[in-house]
Design a protein around this motif. Sequence first.
Motif, PDB file in Angstrom:
ATOM      1  N   VAL A 119       0.862  -1.179   0.000  1.00  0.00           N
ATOM      2  CA  VAL A 119       0.000   0.000   0.000  1.00  0.00           C
ATOM      3  C   VAL A 119       0.898   1.229   0.000  1.00  0.00           C
ATOM      4  O   VAL A 119       1.746   1.394   0.878  1.00  0.00           O
ATOM      5  CB  VAL A 119      -0.964  -0.005   1.204  1.00  0.00           C
ATOM      6  CG1 VAL A 119      -1.734   1.305   1.288  1.00  0.00           C
ATOM      7  CG2 VAL A 119      -1.933  -1.180   1.088  1.00  0.00           C
ATOM      8  N   THR A 120       0.718   2.066  -1.004  1.00  0.00           N
ATOM      9  CA  THR A 120       1.572   3.245  -1.167  1.00  0.00           C
ATOM     10  C   THR A 120       0.870   4.536  -0.772  1.00  0.00           C
ATOM     11  O   THR A 120       1.527   5.549  -0.558  1.00  0.00           O
ATOM     12  CB  THR A 120       2.049   3.363  -2.630  1.00  0.00           C
ATOM     13  OG1 THR A 120       0.901   3.411  -3.486  1.00  0.00           O
ATOM     14  CG2 THR A 120       2.934   2.190  -3.007  1.00  0.00           C
ATOM     15  N   ALA A 121      -0.461   4.503  -0.687  1.00  0.00           N
ATOM     16  CA  ALA A 121      -1.198   5.716  -0.323  1.00  0.00           C
ATOM     17  C   ALA A 121      -2.572   5.337   0.226  1.00  0.00           C
ATOM     18  O   ALA A 121      -3.124   4.291  -0.108  1.00  0.00           O
ATOM     19  CB  ALA A 121      -1.364   6.633  -1.535  1.00  0.00           C
ATOM     20  N   ILE A 122      -3.066   6.221   1.080  1.00  0.00           N
ATOM     21  CA  ILE A 122      -4.423   6.108   1.604  1.00  0.00           C
ATOM     22  C   ILE A 122      -5.116   7.426   1.311  1.00  0.00           C
ATOM     23  O   ILE A 122      -4.631   8.483   1.724  1.00  0.00           O
ATOM     24  CB  ILE A 122      -4.425   5.852   3.126  1.00  0.00           C
ATOM     25  CG1 ILE A 122      -3.651   4.581   3.464  1.00  0.00           C
ATOM     26  CG2 ILE A 122      -5.852   5.785   3.646  1.00  0.00           C
ATOM     27  CD1 ILE A 122      -3.391   4.393   4.946  1.00  0.00           C
ATOM     28  N   VAL A 139      -7.598   2.786  -0.668  1.00  0.00           N
ATOM     29  CA  VAL A 139      -6.156   2.597  -0.588  1.00  0.00           C
ATOM     30  C   VAL A 139      -5.638   2.367  -1.997  1.00  0.00           C
ATOM     31  O   VAL A 139      -6.354   1.857  -2.864  1.00  0.00           O
ATOM     32  CB  VAL A 139      -5.765   1.419   0.337  1.00  0.00           C
ATOM     33  CG1 VAL A 139      -6.203   1.673   1.765  1.00  0.00           C
ATOM     34  CG2 VAL A 139      -6.297   0.095  -0.172  1.00  0.00           C
ATOM     35  N   ILE A 140      -4.404   2.763  -2.196  1.00  0.00           N
ATOM     36  CA  ILE A 140      -3.732   2.542  -3.472  1.00  0.00           C
ATOM     37  C   ILE A 140      -2.547   1.635  -3.178  1.00  0.00           C
ATOM     38  O   ILE A 140      -1.736   1.929  -2.290  1.00  0.00           O
ATOM     39  CB  ILE A 140      -3.277   3.863  -4.114  1.00  0.00           C
ATOM     40  CG1 ILE A 140      -4.506   4.745  -4.399  1.00  0.00           C
ATOM     41  CG2 ILE A 140      -2.514   3.609  -5.410  1.00  0.00           C
ATOM     42  CD1 ILE A 140      -4.481   6.044  -3.717  1.00  0.00           C
ATOM     43  N   GLU A 188      -1.004  -0.755 -10.539  1.00  0.00           N
ATOM     44  CA  GLU A 188      -1.570  -0.163  -9.345  1.00  0.00           C
ATOM     45  C   GLU A 188      -2.970  -0.720  -9.116  1.00  0.00           C
ATOM     46  O   GLU A 188      -3.714  -0.956 -10.049  1.00  0.00           O
ATOM     47  CB  GLU A 188      -1.638   1.359  -9.556  1.00  0.00           C
ATOM     48  CG  GLU A 188      -2.085   2.146  -8.372  1.00  0.00           C
ATOM     49  CD  GLU A 188      -2.054   3.637  -8.665  1.00  0.00           C
ATOM     50  OE1 GLU A 188      -0.984   4.245  -8.452  1.00  0.00           O
ATOM     51  OE2 GLU A 188      -3.081   4.167  -9.111  1.00  0.00           O
ATOM     52  N   VAL A 189      -3.295  -0.935  -7.856  1.00  0.00           N
ATOM     53  CA  VAL A 189      -4.605  -1.435  -7.469  1.00  0.00           C
ATOM     54  C   VAL A 189      -5.236  -0.407  -6.551  1.00  0.00           C
ATOM     55  O   VAL A 189      -4.583   0.102  -5.639  1.00  0.00           O
ATOM     56  CB  VAL A 189      -4.474  -2.781  -6.716  1.00  0.00           C
ATOM     57  CG1 VAL A 189      -5.813  -3.259  -6.222  1.00  0.00           C
ATOM     58  CG2 VAL A 189      -3.805  -3.824  -7.584  1.00  0.00           C
TER      59      VAL A 189
END
Length: 191
Positions: free
Chosen positions: A85-88, A95-96, A105-106
Motif C-alpha cells: 500500500v503506497t497511499a491512503i 487505498v492505493i 496499481e490497485v
Amino acid sequence: MAERMIVIGGDAAGMSAASQARRRRRDRSDLEIVAFERGNFTSYSACGIPYWVSGLVEDRDELISRDPRTFRDEFGIEVRTRHEVTAIDLDRREVIARDLDGGGEVRAGFDTLVYATGASPVQPEWARDDVSGVFGVQTLDDGAALIGWLEREPRPRHAVVVGGGYVGVEMAEALVQRGLKVQLVEQADQP
C-alpha cells in the motif's frame, strides 16, 4: 451491498483484526475483508526467526500459523500478498497499492480501515546503501536472506547484532549456535 474492510499488514495484528471481524459478522455477504501484505507470508511468528536461523526450527513453514489460502477458504478473507500500500486517500475512502510482482496499481475502496503494518527497524545511514551482510530481522523473507548469506562461501565468522531486545538477544544466541563470534550492541544500560 456489502461493507468492505481493508487491512494493511498481513501479520499477527492485521490478520487477528480481520479474523475477529469475520467472527463477529459471519455472513460473508455482509462484510468483505481484503488484506494487503507487502511480503510473501501471513500470520507468522517473527519472534521465531532466530530459532529458524539457529536450526532449532527446521522449516520456515513451522513459523506460519495460517497461510493466505486458509484465510480465503476457511474465513472468507481475501489476502493479496506482494501488494504494498503506497497511499491512503481518506476523502475517497480508498487505498492505493502497488502489485510488487505483476506491476501496476490497485485501488480498493473501504468502509473500515485497519492499519497494522508493525514497526520498521531503525537503520543507520550507512546501512541504507546496498551493504552486504546487513540484515533486518522482521519478516520471514529477512530470515531467508540471512540464512542464505550465512550459508554462502566463504562462511562468515563474525557478527554484530544491534539491539538487545528479545529478538536481538535471541539472534545473538542463534548466530553463536551457528559458530560465529558475536558482539551484541545495545544503547540502553542493559539488554
